[in-house]
Design a protein around this motif. Structure first.
Motif, mmCIF file in Angstrom:
data_model
loop_
_atom_site.group_PDB
_atom_site.id
_atom_site.type_symbol
_atom_site.label_atom_id
_atom_site.label_comp_id
_atom_site.label_asym_id
_atom_site.label_seq_id
_atom_site.Cartn_x
_atom_site.Cartn_y
_atom_site.Cartn_z
ATOM 1 N N ALA A 21 37.569 27.394 41.367
ATOM 2 C CA ALA A 21 37.994 29.069 41.351
ATOM 3 C C ALA A 21 36.791 29.784 41.736
ATOM 4 O O ALA A 21 36.774 30.651 42.605
ATOM 5 C CB ALA A 21 38.512 29.387 40.222
ATOM 6 N N ASN A 22 35.572 29.365 41.240
ATOM 7 C CA ASN A 22 34.148 29.892 41.446
ATOM 8 C C ASN A 22 33.979 29.863 42.910
ATOM 9 O O ASN A 22 33.695 31.083 43.713
ATOM 10 C CB ASN A 22 33.194 29.511 40.375
ATOM 11 C CG ASN A 22 31.847 30.670 40.561
ATOM 12 O OD1 ASN A 22 32.342 31.810 40.828
ATOM 13 N ND2 ASN A 22 31.017 29.971 40.088
ATOM 14 N N PHE A 24 35.822 29.050 45.473
ATOM 15 C CA PHE A 24 37.018 29.730 46.084
ATOM 16 C C PHE A 24 36.735 31.430 46.462
ATOM 17 O O PHE A 24 36.940 31.906 47.570
ATOM 18 C CB PHE A 24 38.369 29.384 45.576
ATOM 19 C CG PHE A 24 39.430 29.900 46.395
ATOM 20 C CD1 PHE A 24 39.868 29.166 47.565
ATOM 21 C CD2 PHE A 24 40.245 31.184 46.067
ATOM 22 C CE1 PHE A 24 40.894 29.900 48.510
ATOM 23 C CE2 PHE A 24 41.141 31.620 46.813
ATOM 24 C CZ PHE A 24 41.561 30.882 47.868
ATOM 25 N N GLU A 25 36.326 31.795 45.238
ATOM 26 C CA GLU A 25 35.939 33.117 45.386
ATOM 27 C C GLU A 25 34.968 33.647 46.207
ATOM 28 O O GLU A 25 34.698 34.767 47.053
ATOM 29 C CB GLU A 25 35.838 34.096 43.834
ATOM 30 C CG GLU A 25 36.835 34.097 43.084
ATOM 31 C CD GLU A 25 38.168 35.064 43.611
ATOM 32 O OE1 GLU A 25 37.727 36.006 44.341
ATOM 33 O OE2 GLU A 25 39.191 34.630 43.461
ATOM 34 N N ILE A 26 33.946 32.647 46.197
ATOM 35 C CA ILE A 26 32.801 32.998 47.167
ATOM 36 C C ILE A 26 33.098 32.901 48.401
ATOM 37 O O ILE A 26 32.821 33.797 49.293
ATOM 38 C CB ILE A 26 31.503 31.987 46.678
ATOM 39 C CG1 ILE A 26 30.894 32.263 45.411
ATOM 40 C CG2 ILE A 26 30.725 31.923 47.947
ATOM 41 C CD1 ILE A 26 29.984 31.159 45.093
ATOM 42 N N LYS A 28 36.254 33.548 49.679
ATOM 43 C CA LYS A 28 37.030 34.260 50.061
ATOM 44 C C LYS A 28 36.451 35.605 50.337
ATOM 45 O O LYS A 28 36.920 36.263 51.321
ATOM 46 C CB LYS A 28 38.008 34.350 48.979
ATOM 47 C CG LYS A 28 39.350 35.361 49.240
ATOM 48 C CD LYS A 28 40.246 35.034 48.043
ATOM 49 C CE LYS A 28 40.163 36.173 47.155
ATOM 50 N NZ LYS A 28 41.228 36.225 46.186
ATOM 51 N N LYS A 29 35.398 35.814 49.747
ATOM 52 C CA LYS A 29 34.687 37.230 50.130
ATOM 53 C C LYS A 29 33.556 37.100 51.165
ATOM 54 O O LYS A 29 33.082 37.929 51.571
ATOM 55 C CB LYS A 29 33.820 37.602 48.956
ATOM 56 C CG LYS A 29 34.691 38.007 47.688
ATOM 57 C CD LYS A 29 34.055 38.226 46.441
ATOM 58 C CE LYS A 29 34.689 38.479 45.088
ATOM 59 N NZ LYS A 29 34.131 38.731 43.933
ATOM 60 N N SER A 30 33.604 35.966 51.662
ATOM 61 C CA SER A 30 32.410 35.570 52.659
ATOM 62 C C SER A 30 33.042 35.768 54.132
ATOM 63 O O SER A 30 34.225 35.790 54.416
ATOM 64 C CB SER A 30 32.056 33.920 52.492
ATOM 65 O OG SER A 30 31.360 33.877 51.604
#
Length: 90
Positions: A21-22, A24-26, A28-30
């Motif tokens: 999840a961590n 994936f968030e990186i 997604k925001k990139s």
């Protein structure tokens, strides 16, 4: 003739990077450019969990190829990767 060791030197396999999840968030925001950089620096390489695995892999590579390699701690997967690039000066 030198006596051969009964133990074979084997390359530690390492493992593929698993997207949690961590990570994936990186991603997604990139931006697309940053994602390409992350894939090249982390996901395309094998991940070593412990420093011992890294040392074994570096010893194996040096013995087989007579090549000095470097390693670094990855800020994305928090594991270690092996690279041919020289260490950068900060």
């Amino acid at each position: 003739m030198p006596k051969r060791s009964k133990y074979k030197l084997r390359l530690p396999v390492g493992e593929k990077v698993i997207i949690n999840a961590n990570l994936f968030e990186i991603l997604k925001k990139s931006s697309l450019q940053d994602r390409k950089k992350i894939v090249k620096s982390c996901f395309a390489k094998k991940r070593f969990k412990h420093m011992g695995e890294v040392c074994d892999a570096l010893a194996y590579i040096y013995k087989k190829q007579q090549t000095n390699m470097n390693f670094y701690k990855c800020k994305y997967c928090r594991g270690y990767h092996i690279t041919k690039q020289k260490k950068r000066k900060k």
